[in-house]
Scaffold this motif. Structure first.
Motif, short mmCIF file in Angstrom:
data_model
loop_
_atom_site.label_atom_id
_atom_site.label_comp_id
_atom_site.label_asym_id
_atom_site.label_seq_id
_atom_site.Cartn_x
_atom_site.Cartn_y
_atom_site.Cartn_z
N GLU A 155 43.47 47.03 45.63
CA GLU A 155 44.16 46.31 46.03
C GLU A 155 43.68 44.56 45.76
O GLU A 155 42.49 44.67 46.10
CB GLU A 155 43.93 46.47 47.75
CG GLU A 155 44.76 45.64 48.67
CD GLU A 155 46.31 45.72 47.86
OE1 GLU A 155 46.52 47.22 48.27
OE2 GLU A 155 47.52 44.73 48.04
N GLY A 156 45.08 43.85 46.38
CA GLY A 156 43.79 42.17 45.64
C GLY A 156 42.53 42.68 44.54
O GLY A 156 42.90 41.01 44.26
N SER A 157 43.91 42.91 43.34
CA SER A 157 42.98 42.54 41.91
C SER A 157 43.71 41.43 40.97
O SER A 157 45.09 41.65 41.63
CB SER A 157 43.45 43.71 41.07
OG SER A 157 42.92 43.51 39.79
N HIS B 38 34.89 45.18 36.11
CA HIS B 38 34.61 44.59 37.46
C HIS B 38 36.58 44.28 37.68
O HIS B 38 36.76 43.35 37.11
CB HIS B 38 34.49 42.87 37.00
CG HIS B 38 33.43 43.58 36.69
ND1 HIS B 38 31.79 43.08 37.55
CD2 HIS B 38 32.05 42.90 35.21
CE1 HIS B 38 30.74 43.39 37.11
NE2 HIS B 38 30.48 43.01 35.33
N THR C 1 38.42 44.19 39.89
CA THR C 1 39.54 43.20 41.03
C THR C 1 38.37 41.28 40.46
O THR C 1 38.96 40.20 40.97
CB THR C 1 38.36 42.61 42.08
OG1 THR C 1 37.41 43.25 42.23
CG2 THR C 1 39.14 43.99 42.80
N ARG D 102 37.71 37.90 38.96
CA ARG D 102 38.72 36.77 37.83
C ARG D 102 37.95 36.35 37.18
O ARG D 102 36.95 36.06 36.80
CB ARG D 102 38.84 35.73 39.27
CG ARG D 102 39.64 34.64 39.31
CD ARG D 102 39.38 33.87 40.14
NE ARG D 102 40.50 34.44 41.88
CZ ARG D 102 41.33 35.13 41.75
NH1 ARG D 102 42.27 34.61 40.82
NH2 ARG D 102 42.10 35.83 42.66
#
Lengths: 125, 308
Positions: free
Chosen positions: B114-116, B303, B305, B307
């Motif tokens: 979630e939130g990736s 990694h 998630t 950025r």
């Protein structure tokens, strides 16, 4: 099957994506050299009028030099036309001759058209 | 007076209002998918289209990764850049194709935490397991030496060019646009590979020996390119895809000419066999694929998630 090439050195199967048929020297009998010949590369941009010297590269022969120039010197959409010339075919003036070749032009003010007034709307002058 | 104007002045649009592009940074970027209708055409099965896009996209992605392994290892600077250019072209095609697969059937995208912030095409590239990849085994094979790489590039780009040429008339507008862009790139790839084939064959005795060895290594993997998978048959019937059996003949023509002109004999070797009735298109890959994916995916998977 494809037709025989008509004066061009590419196989004609749609005309695009040429498969080369000629132009590569048969070097099986020659002594291999240590370094490929050097080529000077000139590129003309989309909005340009003349080819600009952009650098040099090594390549096995003329056609490979064009491909390499496309790969090395036109990566950022710089050009629409490439010229390659083998560096040893270029005749250059010698630095020792700089004075006799170029100095006499320096003091002849009458060769510069600075006495004319150019209208503002005339470009490229 | 113009005697001090830069010779590069004619290469950018200084005289155009609002155009402050700099020569060294490039000019005139185009978005290949600008103005293309992205809706799914009628009568097209989204899952089949997605599977087909994954097949074409994985071919490009895996081949791109193999070619990028030549960066800083190529015989000379010019070949290094040439191979990197080819890899970048293929990576661009892969990205567009994987994005289209995700758009056609979002179910193929592997789930991420979630939130990736990972976009769907990246999720497909970096978070799928080996059995979910649909590339042919030809492109996942080890690079070998320069001759092996060039022969493999010739085979793969000749086939892919023929397929993409047909795909420019696909009913799916996005695939047609991707194919139109890809045809120009692949025309050059095939030309480059063909030129190198000729140069190696007619160069020295050593280069010729290596070329023949490379040909013997790569040739048996050719057959898999022309196998028709049920998904390919489906999309060809629906007008959005290309059946590879259709392009087999024109590919054969080129792959007969290049060796003939170079004076090299095509090897008479049996094709690589299927594994449990399947091959790359069914997700059955060679050991090389596992190592390739381990290298390609390790950073993204560490990694999920992150950025970038």
């Amino acid at each position: 099957m494809s037709d025989q090439p008509q004066g061009e050195d590419f196989a004609a199967e749609g005309g695009h994506g040429a498969v080369p048929l000629e132009g590569v020297p048969t070097g099986l009998d020659e002594q291999p050299r240590g370094e490929w010949p050097l080529y000077e590369v000139f590129v003309r941009g989309k909005r340009g009028l003349n080819h600009v010297h952009v650098g040099s590269l090594h390549a096995a022969d003329d056609q490979m030099a064009v491909r390499h120039a496309r790969d090395v010197y036109t990566r950022r959409n710089e050009g629409v036309s490439i010229w390659v010339v083998r560096a040893d075919l270029v005749t250059a003036s010698s630095p020792d001759e700089k004075d006799p070749l170029f100095a006499p032009a320096g003091d002849k003010v009458y060769r510069h058209p600075t006495f004319y007034s150019i209208p503002d709307d005339v470009p490229h002058m | 007076m113009s005697d001090h104007d830069s010779v590069y002045d004619g290469l950018v649009g200084h005289d155009l209002p609002g155009d402050d592009s700099r020569w060294a940074f490039g000019t005139d970027f185009e978005d290949p998918l600008a103005g293309v209708d992205t809706t799914l055409p009628e009568g097209v099965d989204g899952a089949a289209l997605a599977a087909y896009c994954l097949m074409l996209g994985d071919d490009a992605l895996v081949h791109s990764h193999r070619l990028s392994q030549w960066a800083s290892n190529a015989p000379d600077l010019e070949e290094d850049i040439a191979l990197a250019n080819v890899a970048l072209d293929l990576l661009g095609q892969a990205r567009l194709l994987l994005a289209r697969a995700a758009a056609a059937d979002p179910g193929v995208v592997p789930p991420l935490p979630e939130g990736s912030p990972v976009p769907p095409e990246d999720a497909l590239a970096f978070f799928r397991d080996e059995a979910a990849f649909r590339n042919v085994r030809l492109v996942e094979a080890e690079n070998g030496d320069f001759a092996v790489t060039m022969v493999r590039l010739l085979l793969a780009s000749t086939h892919r060019l023929a397929v993409l040429q047909r795909l420019t008339t696909s009913r799916d507008q996005v695939l047609a646009a991707i194919a139109a862009k890809g045809v120009k790139e692949l025309t050059y790839h095939r030309d480059l590979a063909g030129r190198w084939f000729l140069t190696l064959a007619r160069g020295t005795a050593e280069s010729r020996r290596r070329l023949e060895a490379g040909l013997a290594l790569v040739w048996p993997m050719r057959e898999e390119l022309r196998r028709t998978h049920p998904v390919e048959r489906t999309v060809a019937e629906q007008g959005v895809g290309v059946d590879p059996a259709e392009v087999a003949d024109e590919v054969d023509v080129v792959l007969e000419q290049v060796p003939a002109v170079s004076g090299v004999e095509r090897p008479a070797l049996p094709p690589v066999g299927l594994v449990a009735g399947g091959a790359g298109r069914e997700g059955r890959h060679t050991e090389a694929m596992g190592r390739l994916l381990a290298e390609m995916q390790v950073v993204a998977r560490a990694h999920p998630t992150g950025r970038w």
